[in-house]
Design an enzyme around this catalytic site. Structure first.
Site, PDB file in Angstrom:
ATOM      1  N   ASP A   1      25.740  37.949  43.923  1.00 28.82           N
ATOM      2  CA  ASP A   1      27.308  37.588  43.485  1.00 28.82           C
ATOM      3  C   ASP A   1      27.259  36.015  44.338  1.00 28.82           C
ATOM      4  O   ASP A   1      26.070  36.118  45.047  1.00 28.82           O
ATOM      5  CB  ASP A   1      28.132  37.817  43.919  1.00 28.82           C
ATOM      6  CG  ASP A   1      29.911  37.239  44.325  1.00 28.82           C
ATOM      7  OD1 ASP A   1      30.213  36.801  43.010  1.00 28.82           O
ATOM      8  OD2 ASP A   1      30.352  37.452  45.126  1.00 28.82           O
TER       9      ASP A   1
ATOM     10  N   SER B   1      42.277  28.858  31.107  1.00 20.98           N
ATOM     11  CA  SER B   1      41.902  27.802  32.207  1.00 20.98           C
ATOM     12  C   SER B   1      41.209  27.248  31.887  1.00 20.98           C
ATOM     13  O   SER B   1      41.064  25.902  31.891  1.00 20.98           O
ATOM     14  CB  SER B   1      40.933  28.526  33.046  1.00 20.98           C
ATOM     15  OG  SER B   1      40.489  27.954  33.793  1.00 20.98           O
TER      16      SER B   1
ATOM     17  N   SER C   1      28.277  34.956  38.777  1.00 21.05           N
ATOM     18  CA  SER C   1      29.005  34.280  38.866  1.00 21.05           C
ATOM     19  C   SER C   1      30.337  34.160  37.900  1.00 21.05           C
ATOM     20  O   SER C   1      30.214  33.470  36.920  1.00 21.05           O
ATOM     21  CB  SER C   1      28.877  32.893  40.020  1.00 21.05           C
ATOM     22  OG  SER C   1      30.575  32.381  40.380  1.00 21.05           O
ATOM     23  N   ALA C   2      31.346  34.435  38.585  1.00 21.40           N
ATOM     24  CA  ALA C   2      32.524  34.559  37.469  1.00 21.40           C
ATOM     25  C   ALA C   2      33.066  33.046  37.161  1.00 21.40           C
ATOM     26  O   ALA C   2      33.704  32.959  36.832  1.00 21.40           O
ATOM     27  CB  ALA C   2      33.148  36.149  37.162  1.00 21.40           C
TER      28      ALA C   2
ATOM     29  N   ASP D   1      30.468  40.907  47.682  1.00 19.53           N
ATOM     30  CA  ASP D   1      31.441  40.927  48.738  1.00 19.53           C
ATOM     31  C   ASP D   1      32.449  41.450  48.077  1.00 19.53           C
ATOM     32  O   ASP D   1      33.833  41.780  48.421  1.00 19.53           O
ATOM     33  CB  ASP D   1      31.859  39.516  49.064  1.00 19.53           C
ATOM     34  CG  ASP D   1      32.141  39.193  47.933  1.00 19.53           C
ATOM     35  OD1 ASP D   1      32.363  38.268  47.104  1.00 19.53           O
ATOM     36  OD2 ASP D   1      34.134  38.691  48.285  1.00 19.53           O
TER      37      ASP D   1
ATOM     38  N   GLU E   1      43.943  41.077  38.527  1.00 24.02           N
ATOM     39  CA  GLU E   1      43.047  41.147  38.943  1.00 24.02           C
ATOM     40  C   GLU E   1      42.387  41.903  39.815  1.00 24.02           C
ATOM     41  O   GLU E   1      41.343  42.660  40.075  1.00 24.02           O
ATOM     42  CB  GLU E   1      41.799  39.840  39.368  1.00 24.02           C
ATOM     43  CG  GLU E   1      40.496  40.005  39.353  1.00 24.02           C
ATOM     44  CD  GLU E   1      40.068  38.484  39.821  1.00 24.02           C
ATOM     45  OE1 GLU E   1      40.308  37.986  40.155  1.00 24.02           O
ATOM     46  OE2 GLU E   1      38.391  39.045  39.861  1.00 24.02           O
TER      47      GLU E   1
ATOM     48  N   ASP F   1      30.274  33.589  45.451  1.00 28.46           N
ATOM     49  CA  ASP F   1      31.415  32.929  46.164  1.00 28.46           C
ATOM     50  C   ASP F   1      30.842  34.406  47.079  1.00 28.46           C
ATOM     51  O   ASP F   1      31.782  35.476  47.159  1.00 28.46           O
ATOM     52  CB  ASP F   1      32.743  33.439  45.646  1.00 28.46           C
ATOM     53  CG  ASP F   1      32.912  31.666  44.202  1.00 28.46           C
ATOM     54  OD1 ASP F   1      32.423  30.271  44.980  1.00 28.46           O
ATOM     55  OD2 ASP F   1      33.938  31.569  43.423  1.00 28.46           O
TER      56      ASP F   1
HETATM   57  N1  MG7 Z   1      38.985  32.351  38.996  1.00 28.56           N
HETATM   58  C1  MG7 Z   1      39.085  32.909  37.143  1.00 28.56           C
HETATM   59  N2  MG7 Z   1      39.922  31.811  37.008  1.00 28.56           N
HETATM   60  C2  MG7 Z   1      40.343  31.144  38.243  1.00 28.56           C
HETATM   61  C3  MG7 Z   1      40.405  29.008  37.317  1.00 28.56           C
HETATM   62  O1  MG7 Z   1      40.717  28.867  36.669  1.00 28.56           O
HETATM   63  N3  MG7 Z   1      40.678  28.795  38.359  1.00 28.56           N
HETATM   64  C4  MG7 Z   1      40.557  29.268  39.872  1.00 28.56           C
HETATM   65  N4  MG7 Z   1      41.000  28.798  41.103  1.00 28.56           N
HETATM   66  N5  MG7 Z   1      40.026  30.524  40.040  1.00 28.56           N
HETATM   67  C5  MG7 Z   1      39.928  31.422  39.004  1.00 28.56           C
HETATM   68  O2  MG7 Z   1      34.922  33.281  41.525  1.00 28.56           O
HETATM   69  C6  MG7 Z   1      35.297  33.949  40.404  1.00 28.56           C
HETATM   70  C7  MG7 Z   1      36.700  34.294  41.086  1.00 28.56           C
HETATM   71  O3  MG7 Z   1      37.200  33.077  41.178  1.00 28.56           O
HETATM   72  C8  MG7 Z   1      39.305  32.988  40.508  1.00 28.56           C
HETATM   73  C9  MG7 Z   1      39.665  31.699  35.783  1.00 28.56           C
HETATM   74  C10 MG7 Z   1      39.380  34.651  40.009  1.00 28.56           C
HETATM   75  O4  MG7 Z   1      39.333  35.697  41.350  1.00 28.56           O
HETATM   76  C11 MG7 Z   1      37.672  35.526  39.648  1.00 28.56           C
HETATM   77  O5  MG7 Z   1      37.039  37.009  40.309  1.00 28.56           O
HETATM   78 MG    MG Z   2      32.516  36.989  45.719  1.00 27.17          MG
END
Ligand code: MG7
Ligand code: MG
Length: 318
Positions: free
Chosen positions: A55, A124, A171-172, A244, A103, A57
């Site tokens: 991962d 988003s 990475s998501a 993490d 989530e 972040d």
């Molecule tokens: N996460 C998911 N999305 C967003 C977004 O549009 N903005 C922000 N600030 N955070 C977002 O690293 C992946 C994590 O980022 C968050 C669409 C989610 O909590 C996801 O696990």
């Molecule tokens: Mg992470």
């Protein structure tokens, strides 16, 4: 005989109590015998059978910094860009406050969460549409965080490159930020592949994210099926997974069942409340460890045995 080999561990095999990093107080294992067995498999199999899936972040970046400064997520780096319209920021914050609790809701079943996550990433992407944007903005912000990577990240990526171990950063979050941080930290070696959500442009304007969408619950090697990367790694059945979040443990779930996998979990927030689940989910749980020392130690064991093998082959061919 084969079965004898399995029962009597060969003398040369490693014992977990001799691996110092794994004996540290903050390094927890539910089943040390399993970890020992897999490490021995890794060491015997050598670097050619290894792959790493990590991962980004708070796994490659630190969960806690020495000076207490906050490290933004990859989406956070994007959101900090000055040229984004004001409405983007407010709307995107609204989405975060709506979907983030879903989530991490410990009660809602995952199939139900999936539809919400698809909604979140879709909305988003729709917000990030219709205005000009330049990658240099991300680069500028990312440059401030190239030092927010775990201690010894540079050495770790150098180890992976030297051993030619395919490394997937999964990475998501936002791939543009991930790649920018890794590049500026000089760890974006040719063996490193980033699979994530990347910005898409149309007629010079931002046009959401490229497909396929990577969200929290499809972040595993099944989304890579048939891809170039899949073809590169699908014969590499010795896998180190690092994350993490609990969901990160499934990142290698698309690989053959016969694979040997060691899952390393970095635990920092709400240690007591999370400990049980992390212990059940990850093979090695590292509590407030802001370094790459444990994965590096595994690579060092693999490399040492590999060098011994190479030496003995060289000697026998003399
Ligand atoms: N996460 C998911 N999305 C967003 C977004 O549009 N903005 C922000 N600030 N955070 C977002 O690293 C992946 C994590 O980022 C968050 C669409 C989610 O909590 C996801 O696990
Ligand atoms: Mg992470």
């Amino acid at each position: 005989m084969g079965c004898e080999d399995q029962q009597n561990t060969p003398k040369s095999s490693l014992r977990i109590q001799d691996i110092a990093v794994l004996m540290q107080d903050h390094c927890r294992m539910l089943d040390p015998a399993k970890v020992e067995r897999i490490i021995n498999e890794f060491v015997q199999g050598g670097p050619e059978r290894m792959q790493l899936v990590s991962d980004f972040d708070y796994t490659i970046t630190k969960q806690r910094t020495e000076d207490g400064s906050v490290v933004p997520s990859s989406f956070g780096i994007f959101n900090a860009c000055q040229s984004l319209p004001e409405s983007f920021k407010t709307e995107s914050d609204k989405l975060y406050h709506k979907y983030r609790p879903i989530e991490i809701d410990p009660h809602m079943p995952i199939p139900e969460k999936v539809q919400y996550m698809v909604e979140w990433w879709t909305k988003s992407g729709a917000l990030a549409t219709g205005f000009p944007f330049d990658q240099s903005e991300i680069d500028q912000i990312a440059s401030k965080y190239k030092n927010a990577l775990r201690e010894r990240t540079h050495e770790f990526f150098a180890d992976l490159q030297r051993l030619a171990i395919p490394t997937l950063v999964f990475s998501a979050g936002l791939g543009n930020s991930v790649v920018s941080v890794l590049r500026q930290a000089n760890v974006m070696h040719p063996n490193v592949k980033v699979v994530s959500n990347f910005l898409q442009f149309r007629n010079g304007l931002l046009d959401g994210f490229q497909q396929p969408m990577i969200h929290t619950f499809n972040k595993n090697e099944t989304v890579l099926d048939g891809s170039e990367y899949y073809n590169l790694v699908h014969t590499r059945d010795h896998i180190i997974v690092m994350g993490d979040s609990l969901g990160d443990a499934d990142m290698a779930s698309g690989v053959p069942a016969s694979s040997h996998i060691i899952k390393i979990g970095f635990l920092f927030d709400h240690v007591e409340a999370n400990m049980d689940k992390y212990m059940k989910t990850f093979d090695i749980v590292l509590v407030d460890d802001q370094t790459m020392d444990v994965p590096r130690a595994l690579l060092a064991l693999i490399e040492k045995q590999h060098q011994l093998k190479q030496q003995s082959t060289a000697e026998s061919s003399l």
